[in-house]
Motif scaffolding. Structure first.
Motif: not given
Length: 572
Positions: A61-62, A92-94, A209-212
């Motif tokens: 997600g990054t 994985g990305s989605a 909404h990927g990881p912070a």
């Protein structure tokens, strides 16, 4: 980040906060920890107590390069132990951009009904009936899913092998072109997905909404430096873009470690016909693509597209392990037939490695002749038909060997070895024997060390230590969501510095090589504990006897690592 939990027994869905103590768990480490907490090790792998767990890598997600792999975990119907199988493509990305850290699928539908799990880009989910998709192979399934749900989707799905819950069933993942040609292939997790009543999981693309990231600016800077290191590396920057993984055919044959004719020989005469160089030449002539980008965020482009003589698409990607399993092990030296077998495995939903070795064991037993391409095609097609031979092939090499009374079955924990014979490459044999996954080529593959002469077949030194040292590193890579080739740059000074700076910026704390080893080691310890509790013992951490008794031509090497040395790898 959130956890999505689907109870297939009641068709209920709920979203819950991911436990804070799992914030630094990702990918393989995350699936292992959840299975440790929630799945009874002695449960029936195809029963309601087993769970199918999708774990996002720490980098999923990054914008980090080559970080789109997804980990799928469950108790394996093939090995009887814990299993993590990961796939590339787009899923994985989605999923990593939906705000979900984990998807846990539990229970079992009472009626035998199949469902489609749809997850939107906000991480919300619904279960739809799969009645209109029943029995479809994965390519037809993918086309129909696209018509129904739109083109901007990433997909995990099963084919007829998963529908039948066969132990070599894969979970197929869509690539960037929407083809179901990437796979979480090993360990029969497609059978687990089938047992849960799921035909497909689809994820809407476009989430944000990927990881912070604790320090976004530092992350971007270090990512730029790491990307440069990946592209400067001789393997990920030169070898893989030129010939893909098939570049390994020549060097592994040159050292006599290419298991051929059911591992009776270490090289096959005429290997040049199935080499990466030949494959690339044919692709160019036919309008294929030897430098295809199959996965989100890939900068290596090791994928490819194989066309037939008329320029029509056949398969993507034709990988080294498949060329070996469907070629060297079966004695088939025709890339068109191997490509057809690769397509069939993707379409039916089968692990190409376990399936190719199953075919080779049948040929070795005299069921068909080595080199008979049409016979191999017929055997794989039979899996979809559910015939007696098809069920045997789809269950794997051990089942085939038992049926034909052939003791020469190159498996560990029922999972086939990979394309590196453990006699000339003893460290790979140590990995096959001791990995909690069963025989596995990604758990700690030391092929480069043998081809370069760093490790020597005729020396007793270094083999056990090499596998023992590499396994935690590779377990860590599986925790990140990076592909193996994207991780090669970790071994360079520039790449290592940039990567650990990226991890530090992501997590908001210093992260170095010792943290990498600690994370990988913890993952392995969790997996080994699960296997022990499932009833697997040290006797399961062994290669078949013929590897230590039959010299392998042309090197005449045997596997001489002792049981005591194998037991020392993960000694408590």
């Amino acid at each position: 980040m959130k956890t999505l939990r689907i109870d297939m027994s009641t068709s209920t869905i709920r979203t819950e906060p991911s436990p804070q103590e799992l914030s630094e768990f990702g990918g393989r480490g995350l699936t292992a920890e959840i299975l440790r907490r929630e799945v009874p090790p002695t449960c029936d792998p195809l029963g309601p107590e087993n769970k199918l767990v999708l774990g996002m890598g720490l980098l999923a997600g990054t914008i980090f390069v080559n970080s789109s792999r997804i980990s799928v975990g469950a108790k394996s119907p093939l090995t009887g132990g814990i299993k993590e199988s990961n796939a590339g493509g787009t899923i994985g990305s989605a999923l990593g951009k939906t705000g979900l850290k984990t998807v846990i699928i539990e229970g079992q539908p009472q009626s035998g009904e199949q469902f489609i799990l749809k997850i939107d880009k906000e991480g919300n989910a619904t279960l739809d009936s799969a009645a209109d998709f029943k029995g479809l192979r994965t390519y037809a399934l993918m086309e129909k899913l696209t018509v129904t749900y739109g083109e901007k989707i990433a997909v995990l799905c099963i084919g007829p092998a998963g529908d039948q819950m066969l132990a070599s069933a894969s979970i197929q993942a869509s690539d960037v072109d929407g083809r179901p040609c990437r796979a979480a292939g090993r360990g029969g997790l497609g059978a687990v997905m089938g047992s849960k009543g799921l035909k497909a999981i689809i994820v809407e693309m476009g989430g944000n909404h990927g990881p912070a990231i604790a320090d976004p600016d530092a992350f971007k800077t270090s990512l730029k430096n790491y990307s440069a290191a990946v592209q400067a590396h001789p393997v990920s920057g030169q070898g893989m873009p030129q010939y893909g993984t098939a570049s390994m055919v020549a060097p592994v044959n040159s050292v006599g470690a290419f298991p051929s004719f059911n591992a009776r020989q270490g090289t096959i005469e005429g290997w040049e016909k199935i080499s990466g160089e030949t494959m690339t030449d044919i692709m160019k002539k036919r309008g294929g693509n030897p430098t295809h980008r199959g996965c989100s965020q890939c900068i290596i482009r090791c994928s490819n597209v194989w066309n037939d003589e008329n320029g029509k698409y056949v398969t993507s990607s034709l990988e080294y392990e498949t060329i070996w399993a469907m070629g060297g092990m079966t004695g088939i030296l025709d890339l068109d037939i191997i490509a057809r077998l690769d397509y069939l495995c993707d379409d039916i939903g089968l692990d190409t490695m376990n399936t190719g070795v199953a075919v080779a064991v049948a040929m070795d037993a005299g069921y068909k002749e080595f080199g008979d391409g049409q016979a191999a095609i017929d055997m794989v097609e039979a899996v979809a038909e559910g015939s007696e031979i098809g069920i045997l092939i789809g269950t794997g090499p051990a089942a085939v060997g038992k049926h034909f009374n052939n003791p020469r079955v190159p498996v560990v924990k029922n999972q086939s070895i990979a394309a590196y014979d453990p006699r000339p490459m003893p460290a790979n044999g140590v990995t096959y024997a001791t990995s909690p996954m069963g025989a596995d080529h990604t758990a700690a593959n030391l092929v480069g060390e043998y081809c370069s002469g760093v490790l020597k077949t005729d020396s007793p030194e270094g083999h056990v230590e090499a596998s023992k040292g590499m396994q935690p590193i590779m377990a860590f890579v599986d925790c990140t969501g990076m592909c193996l080739f994207g991780a090669f740059a970790l071994a360079t000074p520039e790449g290592g510095e940039a990567f650990f700076a990226s991890m530090s910026a992501l997590l908001g704390r210093p992260f170095g090589p010792e943290d990498m080893i600690e994370m990988g080691t913890k993952c392995l310890q969790t997996e080994h504990a699960f296997n022990r509790n499932a009833g697997l013992t040290k006797d399961d951490d062994r290669l078949p006897d013929f590897f230590s008794k039959e010299p392998l031509a042309p090197t005449n090497a045997i596997f001489s690592i002792t049981d005591g040395e194998l037991d020392s790898v993960f000694a408590e």
